[in-house]
Motif scaffolding. Sequence first.
Motif, PDB file in Angstrom:
ATOM      1  N   SER A 138     139.034  -3.574 -46.114  1.00 18.95           N
ATOM      2  CA  SER A 138     140.682  -4.746 -45.977  1.00 18.95           C
ATOM      3  C   SER A 138     140.627  -4.284 -44.457  1.00 18.95           C
ATOM      4  N   ASP A 139     141.008  -5.934 -44.323  1.00 23.52           N
ATOM      5  CA  ASP A 139     141.453  -6.584 -42.643  1.00 23.52           C
ATOM      6  C   ASP A 139     142.836  -5.478 -42.557  1.00 23.52           C
TER       7      ASP A 139
ATOM      8  N   LEU B 181     146.710  -8.570 -41.066  1.00 20.17           N
ATOM      9  CA  LEU B 181     146.928 -10.197 -41.401  1.00 20.17           C
ATOM     10  C   LEU B 181     145.549 -10.504 -40.462  1.00 20.17           C
ATOM     11  N   PRO B 182     145.863 -12.204 -40.816  1.00 15.60           N
ATOM     12  CA  PRO B 182     145.180 -12.885 -39.607  1.00 15.60           C
ATOM     13  C   PRO B 182     146.271 -13.329 -38.501  1.00 15.60           C
TER      14      PRO B 182
ATOM     15  N   SER C  59     149.323 -15.595 -40.556  1.00 17.76           N
ATOM     16  CA  SER C  59     149.001 -15.267 -42.007  1.00 17.76           C
ATOM     17  C   SER C  59     150.855 -15.495 -41.466  1.00 17.76           C
TER      18      SER C  59
ATOM     19  N   ASN D  32     139.589  -3.833 -54.202  1.00 16.92           N
ATOM     20  CA  ASN D  32     140.793  -4.639 -54.371  1.00 16.92           C
ATOM     21  C   ASN D  32     142.124  -2.811 -53.586  1.00 16.92           C
TER      22      ASN D  32
ATOM     23  N   SER E 228     144.681  -7.539 -51.106  1.00 14.38           N
ATOM     24  CA  SER E 228     143.337  -7.980 -50.462  1.00 14.38           C
ATOM     25  C   SER E 228     142.869  -8.548 -51.806  1.00 14.38           C
TER      26      SER E 228
ATOM     27  N   GLU F 216     139.478 -12.118 -52.430  1.00 12.36           N
ATOM     28  CA  GLU F 216     138.236 -13.323 -51.502  1.00 12.36           C
ATOM     29  C   GLU F 216     139.079 -14.423 -50.776  1.00 12.36           C
ATOM     30  N   ASP F 217     140.315 -14.563 -51.095  1.00 11.80           N
ATOM     31  CA  ASP F 217     140.697 -15.156 -50.080  1.00 11.80           C
ATOM     32  C   ASP F 217     142.096 -14.403 -49.094  1.00 11.80           C
ATOM     33  N   GLY F 218     141.467 -14.184 -49.037  1.00  5.80           N
ATOM     34  CA  GLY F 218     142.733 -12.943 -47.835  1.00  5.80           C
ATOM     35  C   GLY F 218     143.494 -11.858 -48.581  1.00  5.80           C
ATOM     36  N   TRP F 219     144.101 -11.319 -47.718  1.00  5.49           N
ATOM     37  CA  TRP F 219     145.108 -10.748 -47.981  1.00  5.49           C
ATOM     38  C   TRP F 219     146.576 -12.391 -48.992  1.00  5.49           C
TER      39      TRP F 219
END
Length: 689
Positions: free
Chosen positions: A142-143, A145-146, A149, A171, A190, A192-195
């Motif tokens: 996982s990345d 947070l954008p 966020s 996940n 985590s 498919e929609d991000g965190w």
Amino acid sequence: MSEKIDYGRFAERLRRVMPRWGDRDRMAPEEFAEHLADTGPRWDLLRVFQEEWGYEPPGGEPAWPRWSESEHEAYVRRLRAEWTGEEEDAFARCDLTLPVPAALDEWWDLPFNSFTYRPRLYWTNPEWPPTVRPDPSGYGVSDGLPPDSPFVAPDDDHRVCVFKAEYQYCNEWGYLAAEAGLPDPRVLVSSEDGWVVQAGSISEFFLQLAVMRLPAHFGWTVRLYEAEPGVVDRVRRDFPELGLLPWRELGSRAVVHGAPDALIYLDDGGYADFSFLVHARTRTALEEVARTLGVDWSDEIESPPADEPESPDEAEPAGPEPLSLRAGQADAGARWTVEDVSDRPLSSLEPEPPARLTGAGRPAGLTVWVTDPDADVAAGDQAGGLHLWPAARPDGSPEPEGTAAPLSRTAHDAPVTAIACRRFDGLGATVVSGDSTGVVNLWLPDDGDWGPAGIGRHGGTVIALSAECLETGPAIAAAWSTGTVRLWDVGSGLDATLTLGSGIETIALNPEGTLTVGGATGTATVRLDTERLWPRRALTELVHRFEWERLDGARGPAPEIPDQILAAASADAETAAAALAGLRAVLYDGGTVFPVTVAAAPYLALLAADPDNRVRGPLLSLLLEIARAVPGPVGEGEDAVPWAEHARSTVEECLPVVSDLLDDADPGVREAAERLLSEFPGQEPDSFR
């Protein structure tokens, strides 16, 4: 079991003990931290819930101590050491300057911790110490947070501290690095929609994890791929939710409802193995839920796995189970029919390893191997790794014997127990693998090195796999030790589960559409009806060829259109009607149509032409409204695009399909077809026949 427990009131129990994040702004920081630190009642609720479902702490030392390492992580670390010649720093993935929330420390030390004492109940991997995302080592999937966020301020730490992962790391669950100093912070997952938020606290997360795992082991169970029409609505009406957020794992969004002595799990994500599950503390409770919902589950009820002997090896050795299939046998939906049965044993086609696996470069611990018809060799190992020796280079030239190193990937968290490999047009080498925990993975090394990724999971061990090109295209078959067989259509992603009984140790898909199954006690040939196995296969493939997200509808981009079209084809009238309402809202707004309307209109006509569709008349009515649409408003400086004209022309092109409905047995469909055809007076219905 003790006295009856009404899980319809579980939300009240939850509210009494769990953190009140809505009150954070009304509390001083010290007061809120003190509120979060009051974890005792929360752990007590976890303990009581576990006891209600029959879990008893075994005592002694935990099976998974705090400082253990998962087999998956150890395997990857070992591979990296072999490739680089350097040992990886055990703490490279951690930020040791961050505090660890008190609740996470407490959980590890709970004397009734059902994970640390019985980790096989959970099939998850803990991360201790917690590791940060993005992962400096590259291991974590996982990345962070954008930048925008909503969970943190722009200048706050945007990392996530992961402390748990789904057992294939699809996940991950963690808390915000910015909240690491809180005693019991929120938990994100985590997806498919991000965190997204999974639980209001670490303590609530572990309670929710127990809700998702323990009843499946200790309870009586009913599993349905699709509930009978109206049942889901009755569940939502009659049985309250537990008060937990939807459980996000492997694409599913499971919402849990409570009943007396029972829990009902509804999947809104569409990716769960079973969209409708019920676990009950007693068989009587399960039967009472069925009566309340007006259904009969007597043939679907499964007894608790906890009641089965845990050590079958201690029992007297038994011979192989007899093949239970009989000639002429078929399932209720006529999806398969047994053509022939013989007492001829069916064994593995490749008991000895191929020549490529006998040299000094052979990976250690190989458990299974196969050579496909194109001479690719694939193998799996004890640590869950996959290895592929291609017969040809990417440019198609032959690979010189003895020179090719295998492509190796980590795929499983358990020993690989079955493997299949086949080259398909458009996909290249296709490797399917299964393990001792019931997981099936798909790996496409030639297709952008896609995967390995999970495509299915079932109870028991995966004992056999097969891949073949049928008339419908590439297909995969898997068999489990429980007698369950699952078939996938690779092109559409659809699958079908068959219960073929005992005696199955080996399976083989055949190009003419049969499945050979058997073992030491006999062989059976099963004829497959692919139209009934995957009834929406052609529509699914067709609808996913379009890049719907690039087309605007009434509310902007319309990526939801494929799912709505497929739902409108559902055999459940309520589901189909709801999907049609969703389509109408996107495709047609007050007489205006949109780019996506033009693309979707042919699919509406195809659905209306299906005699089994439950909303055929309304579909034709929507097509009529689309044909009568007027040009929409044009913004300043924009060029006018005649979407209404395009939509009408598209509907006109569908008239040959509509004309065939003039003789339909349903008078409502005939009337709707006549109205639509009359909208085009220059066209003669007979000209379409």
